[in-house]
Write a protein that holds these residues in place. Structure first.
Motif, PDB file in Angstrom:
ATOM      1  N   ASP A   1       0.835  -1.199   0.000  1.00  0.00           N
ATOM      2  CA  ASP A   1       0.000   0.000   0.000  1.00  0.00           C
ATOM      3  C   ASP A   1       0.880   1.264   0.000  1.00  0.00           C
ATOM      4  OD1 ASP A   1      -2.634   1.313   0.350  1.00  0.00           O
ATOM      5  OD2 ASP A   1      -1.762   1.946   2.257  1.00  0.00           O
ATOM      6  N   ALA A   2       1.919   1.266   0.814  1.00  0.00           N
ATOM      7  CA  ALA A   2       2.804   2.440   0.902  1.00  0.00           C
ATOM      8  C   ALA A   2       3.487   2.691  -0.442  1.00  0.00           C
ATOM      9  CB  ALA A   2       3.846   2.235   1.997  1.00  0.00           C
ATOM     10  N   ILE A   3       3.909   1.611  -1.100  1.00  0.00           N
ATOM     11  CA  ILE A   3       4.575   1.761  -2.405  1.00  0.00           C
ATOM     12  C   ILE A   3       3.563   2.225  -3.455  1.00  0.00           C
ATOM     13  CG2 ILE A   3       5.721   0.496  -4.277  1.00  0.00           C
ATOM     14  CD1 ILE A   3       7.056  -1.262  -2.101  1.00  0.00           C
ATOM     15  N   TYR A   4       2.375   1.610  -3.471  1.00  0.00           N
ATOM     16  CA  TYR A   4       1.390   1.965  -4.496  1.00  0.00           C
ATOM     17  C   TYR A   4       0.906   3.421  -4.337  1.00  0.00           C
ATOM     18  CZ  TYR A   4      -2.552   2.185  -7.549  1.00  0.00           C
ATOM     19  OH  TYR A   4      -3.395   2.597  -8.544  1.00  0.00           O
ATOM     20  N   ARG A   5       0.692   3.829  -3.079  1.00  0.00           N
ATOM     21  CA  ARG A   5       0.194   5.195  -2.842  1.00  0.00           C
ATOM     22  C   ARG A   5       1.279   6.260  -3.017  1.00  0.00           C
ATOM     23  NH1 ARG A   5      -0.599   6.967   1.680  1.00  0.00           N
ATOM     24  NH2 ARG A   5       0.316   5.353   2.990  1.00  0.00           N
ATOM     25  N   LEU A   6       2.543   5.825  -3.163  1.00  0.00           N
ATOM     26  CA  LEU A   6       3.677   6.727  -3.266  1.00  0.00           C
ATOM     27  C   LEU A   6       4.031   7.378  -1.929  1.00  0.00           C
ATOM     28  CD1 LEU A   6       3.053   6.256  -6.317  1.00  0.00           C
ATOM     29  CD2 LEU A   6       3.612   8.653  -6.699  1.00  0.00           C
ATOM     30  N   ALA A   7       3.675   6.685  -0.818  1.00  0.00           N
ATOM     31  CA  ALA A   7       4.169   7.132   0.493  1.00  0.00           C
ATOM     32  C   ALA A   7       5.688   7.023   0.487  1.00  0.00           C
ATOM     33  CB  ALA A   7       3.578   6.266   1.610  1.00  0.00           C
TER      34      ALA A   7
ATOM     35  N   GLY B   1      13.189   0.143  -4.041  1.00  0.00           N
ATOM     36  CA  GLY B   1      13.996  -1.072  -3.919  1.00  0.00           C
ATOM     37  C   GLY B   1      14.394  -1.335  -2.469  1.00  0.00           C
ATOM     38  N   VAL B   2      14.840  -0.298  -1.784  1.00  0.00           N
ATOM     39  CA  VAL B   2      15.239  -0.455  -0.372  1.00  0.00           C
ATOM     40  C   VAL B   2      14.017  -0.866   0.457  1.00  0.00           C
ATOM     41  CG1 VAL B   2      16.129   0.749   1.664  1.00  0.00           C
ATOM     42  CG2 VAL B   2      17.144   1.184  -0.593  1.00  0.00           C
ATOM     43  N   ALA B   3      12.889  -0.225   0.213  1.00  0.00           N
ATOM     44  CA  ALA B   3      11.658  -0.552   0.963  1.00  0.00           C
ATOM     45  C   ALA B   3      11.253  -2.002   0.714  1.00  0.00           C
ATOM     46  CB  ALA B   3      10.533   0.399   0.548  1.00  0.00           C
ATOM     47  N   ALA B   4      11.362  -2.434  -0.542  1.00  0.00           N
ATOM     48  CA  ALA B   4      10.970  -3.815  -0.871  1.00  0.00           C
ATOM     49  C   ALA B   4      11.894  -4.822  -0.193  1.00  0.00           C
ATOM     50  CB  ALA B   4      10.977  -4.014  -2.384  1.00  0.00           C
ATOM     51  N   GLY B   5      13.172  -4.460  -0.065  1.00  0.00           N
ATOM     52  CA  GLY B   5      14.110  -5.338   0.642  1.00  0.00           C
ATOM     53  C   GLY B   5      13.619  -5.585   2.063  1.00  0.00           C
ATOM     54  N   TYR B   6      13.230  -4.530   2.745  1.00  0.00           N
ATOM     55  CA  TYR B   6      12.705  -4.695   4.104  1.00  0.00           C
ATOM     56  C   TYR B   6      11.331  -5.384   4.079  1.00  0.00           C
ATOM     57  CZ  TYR B   6      16.487  -1.713   5.806  1.00  0.00           C
ATOM     58  OH  TYR B   6      17.718  -1.210   6.132  1.00  0.00           O
TER      59      TYR B   6
ATOM     60  N   LEU C   1       5.280  -8.118  -3.697  1.00  0.00           N
ATOM     61  CA  LEU C   1       5.911  -6.791  -3.700  1.00  0.00           C
ATOM     62  C   LEU C   1       6.181  -6.317  -5.129  1.00  0.00           C
ATOM     63  CD1 LEU C   1       8.420  -7.330  -0.755  1.00  0.00           C
ATOM     64  CD2 LEU C   1       6.526  -5.690  -0.771  1.00  0.00           C
ATOM     65  N   ASP C   2       6.661  -7.225  -5.984  1.00  0.00           N
ATOM     66  CA  ASP C   2       7.005  -6.836  -7.364  1.00  0.00           C
ATOM     67  C   ASP C   2       5.793  -6.267  -8.103  1.00  0.00           C
ATOM     68  OD1 ASP C   2       9.512  -7.788  -6.834  1.00  0.00           O
ATOM     69  OD2 ASP C   2       9.462  -9.453  -8.271  1.00  0.00           O
ATOM     70  N   ALA C   3       4.603  -6.759  -7.716  1.00  0.00           N
ATOM     71  CA  ALA C   3       3.392  -6.318  -8.422  1.00  0.00           C
ATOM     72  C   ALA C   3       2.897  -4.948  -7.945  1.00  0.00           C
ATOM     73  CB  ALA C   3       2.285  -7.357  -8.232  1.00  0.00           C
TER      74      ALA C   3
ATOM     75  N   PRO D   1       7.620  -1.924 -19.153  1.00  0.00           N
ATOM     76  CA  PRO D   1       6.206  -1.805 -18.766  1.00  0.00           C
ATOM     77  C   PRO D   1       5.930  -0.425 -18.163  1.00  0.00           C
ATOM     78  CG  PRO D   1       7.415  -3.186 -17.204  1.00  0.00           C
ATOM     79  CD  PRO D   1       8.375  -2.844 -18.304  1.00  0.00           C
ATOM     80  N   ILE D   2       4.918   0.221 -18.676  1.00  0.00           N
ATOM     81  CA  ILE D   2       4.598   1.585 -18.215  1.00  0.00           C
ATOM     82  C   ILE D   2       3.369   1.528 -17.317  1.00  0.00           C
ATOM     83  CG2 ILE D   2       3.947   3.918 -18.924  1.00  0.00           C
ATOM     84  CD1 ILE D   2       6.798   3.221 -19.777  1.00  0.00           C
ATOM     85  N   GLU D   3       3.534   1.971 -16.104  1.00  0.00           N
ATOM     86  CA  GLU D   3       2.423   1.994 -15.149  1.00  0.00           C
ATOM     87  C   GLU D   3       1.368   3.017 -15.577  1.00  0.00           C
ATOM     88  OE1 GLU D   3       3.676   3.392 -11.292  1.00  0.00           O
ATOM     89  OE2 GLU D   3       1.779   2.851 -10.339  1.00  0.00           O
ATOM     90  N   GLU D   4       0.101   2.580 -15.500  1.00  0.00           N
ATOM     91  CA  GLU D   4      -0.990   3.556 -15.672  1.00  0.00           C
ATOM     92  C   GLU D   4      -1.620   3.783 -14.312  1.00  0.00           C
ATOM     93  OE1 GLU D   4      -3.739   3.349 -18.935  1.00  0.00           O
ATOM     94  OE2 GLU D   4      -2.234   2.324 -20.178  1.00  0.00           O
ATOM     95  N   ARG D   5      -1.877   5.014 -13.993  1.00  0.00           N
ATOM     96  CA  ARG D   5      -2.405   5.377 -12.675  1.00  0.00           C
ATOM     97  C   ARG D   5      -3.899   5.692 -12.800  1.00  0.00           C
ATOM     98  NH1 ARG D   5       0.650   4.370  -8.277  1.00  0.00           N
ATOM     99  NH2 ARG D   5      -0.510   6.025  -7.206  1.00  0.00           N
ATOM    100  N   PRO D   6      -4.608   5.727 -11.678  1.00  0.00           N
ATOM    101  CA  PRO D   6      -6.047   6.012 -11.713  1.00  0.00           C
ATOM    102  C   PRO D   6      -6.349   7.393 -12.313  1.00  0.00           C
ATOM    103  CG  PRO D   6      -5.366   5.239  -9.530  1.00  0.00           C
ATOM    104  CD  PRO D   6      -4.116   5.456 -10.322  1.00  0.00           C
ATOM    105  N   ALA D   7      -7.445   7.450 -13.068  1.00  0.00           N
ATOM    106  CA  ALA D   7      -7.846   8.706 -13.719  1.00  0.00           C
ATOM    107  C   ALA D   7      -8.019   9.834 -12.712  1.00  0.00           C
ATOM    108  CB  ALA D   7      -9.161   8.478 -14.464  1.00  0.00           C
ATOM    109  N   GLU D   8      -8.456   9.484 -11.507  1.00  0.00           N
ATOM    110  CA  GLU D   8      -8.736  10.530 -10.495  1.00  0.00           C
ATOM    111  C   GLU D   8      -7.482  11.342 -10.144  1.00  0.00           C
ATOM    112  OE1 GLU D   8      -9.662   7.266 -10.149  1.00  0.00           O
ATOM    113  OE2 GLU D   8     -11.693   7.762 -10.849  1.00  0.00           O
ATOM    114  N   GLU D   9      -6.310  10.754 -10.351  1.00  0.00           N
ATOM    115  CA  GLU D   9      -5.102  11.528 -10.034  1.00  0.00           C
ATOM    116  C   GLU D   9      -4.970  12.737 -10.956  1.00  0.00           C
ATOM    117  OE1 GLU D   9      -1.752   8.822  -9.926  1.00  0.00           O
ATOM    118  OE2 GLU D   9      -2.454   7.891  -8.067  1.00  0.00           O
ATOM    119  N   ILE D  10      -5.639  12.648 -12.134  1.00  0.00           N
ATOM    120  CA  ILE D  10      -5.625  13.775 -13.074  1.00  0.00           C
ATOM    121  C   ILE D  10      -6.888  14.624 -12.931  1.00  0.00           C
ATOM    122  CG2 ILE D  10      -5.734  14.365 -15.537  1.00  0.00           C
ATOM    123  CD1 ILE D  10      -3.903  11.977 -16.073  1.00  0.00           C
ATOM    124  N   THR D  11      -8.027  13.966 -12.759  1.00  0.00           N
ATOM    125  CA  THR D  11      -9.288  14.721 -12.773  1.00  0.00           C
ATOM    126  C   THR D  11      -9.650  15.347 -11.434  1.00  0.00           C
ATOM    127  OG1 THR D  11     -10.499  12.700 -12.270  1.00  0.00           O
ATOM    128  CG2 THR D  11     -10.293  13.294 -14.599  1.00  0.00           C
TER     129      THR D  11
END
Ligand code: MRU
Length: 357
Positions: A47-53, A61-66, A91-93, A291-301
């Motif tokens: 969740d922290a990685i996906y939300r960009l916390a 990478g460091v966070a995923a190691g832990y 984690l990779d996903a 692979p290019i990540e697509e983010r939720p539309a709400e981040e733009i709208t």
């Protein structure tokens, strides 16, 4: 405290021993609030990685190691390796583009797989030690990239950067910002134009915040102003980071970087990419395979809770783009500077860095 650049924050740290947890600066709240987030489970880390916390390729990478340490904690007797494999997949996903994430989890898994006859406790201790080694290695790598890149910065230079590739994107002083911090520490007068970086505003919220904390002159511009500022002759060089570099030197970075590179080439301005070898993906011959990540539309709208587009408008939201190697003046790594990158030069750098591919 990061003594190298005197910044009064740590991007993330491991608190305690084998039963410990991760503490990270919650980057989604910057610059208005400086809140520490405690991460104790794999779902919390995802969740922290996906939300960009926590964000920025090396920091992820460091966070995923832990995260791997957290993932084997409850493993049944004899099941540490299996738990590590499952944790790696989870984690990779979390985010697909920054290869540093899977690089870190793969490094840890390889290490464990090489310890065939070890006890569960030995495996867990080795896993934590390897996660710490990735963390310390990133700090050192940033310092080395900073030293190489600072040689390209002269006293009085003004640089442009896009997104945040600073201390908050790594465990050290950053990638793209490392040469700038180093040049500043060497006594060179440097100034920075920071692109705002739509839609999540890493340039406005994070780059300008950390440069101001470091006492470096920074001017914030919106992304659309970069070409104008270059045309006005205000920029001596561009420094950006990367989330994944293909074997031929094509560079993937935050959406908008490609346009910055085109503008830089048009105005004869050097375009430098600063990235550790862990960001190079030798399995990909060219950038169109990244692979290019697509983010939720709400981040733009409705970014940051403020609706700015019609309801139900269609949106396309790639989070990264790829700059062809032909537009890249140099890639600055921990093993040195690769000028006008191509496959042969990238492979030489990987060999110099002891990376098998
Ligand atoms: O979506 P983000 O904030 O994780 O994107 C970060 C970037 O694009 C950085 O420029 C890149 O990770 C290099 S960071 C050292």
């Amino acid at each position: 405290m990061n003594p190298k650049i005197n910044l009064p924050f740590e991007t993330l740290s491991w608190i305690g021993g084998l039963d410990g947890h991760v503490q990270m600066l919650e980057q989604t709240l910057l610059p208005l609030e400086e809140v520490q987030l405690e991460v104790r489970t794999v779902p919390e880390m995802v969740d922290a990685i996906y939300r960009l916390a926590v964000r920025g390729a090396p920091a992820i990478g460091v966070a995923a190691g832990y995260g791997m340490v957290l993932g084997v904690r409850g493993a049944p007797a004899g099941g540490v390796l299996e738990a590590a494999r499952a944790t790696k997949a989870t984690l990779d996903a979390a985010r697909p583009t920054a290869v540093n994430l899977s690089w870190a989890t793969a490094r840890i898994l390889r290490h464990l797989e090489g310890m065939a006859s070890s006890s569960d406790d030995e495996l867990k201790a080795a896993l934590l030690a390897e996660a710490h080694a990735i963390h310390a290695g990133d700090r050192d790598t940033c310092r080395r990239m900073g030293a190489h890149g600072a040689a390209l910065i002269a006293d009085g230079h003004t640089l442009l950067t896009h997104c945040n590739a600073g201390a908050l994107a790594t465990a050290g002083m950053g990638t793209a910002l490392a040469p700038i911090y180093t040049a500043h520490a060497e006594g060179k007068r440097v100034a920075v134009f920071a692109d705002e970086t739509r839609p999540l505003l890493q340039g406005a919220r994070i780059t300008s915040w950390e440069l101001m904390k470091a006492g470096i002159e920074v001017r914030l511009i919106t992304d659309g102003m970069a070409a104008r500022v270059m045309g006005e002759g205000k920029i001596d060089a561009v420094f950006v980071g990367s989330d994944r570099i293909a074997r031929n030197g094509d560079v993937c970075n935050k959406i908008g970087t490609y346009g910055v590179a085109i503008s830089a080439r048009h105005h004869n301005i050097p375009f430098h990419v600063v990235a550790p070898l862990s960001t190079v993906d030798p399995a990909l011959p060219s950038g169109d395979l990244i692979p290019i990540e697509e983010r939720p539309a709400e981040e733009i709208t409705e970014g940051f809770g403020n609706r700015t587009a019609p309801r139900d408008v269609q949106v396309y939201a790639p989070a990264f783009d790829v700059t062809p190697a032909s537009l890249v003046t140099s890639i600055i790594t921990e093993v040195g500077i690769i000028e006008s990158p191509d496959t042969a030069k990238m492979e030489r750098a990987l060999r110099d860095g002891g990376v098998s591919f």
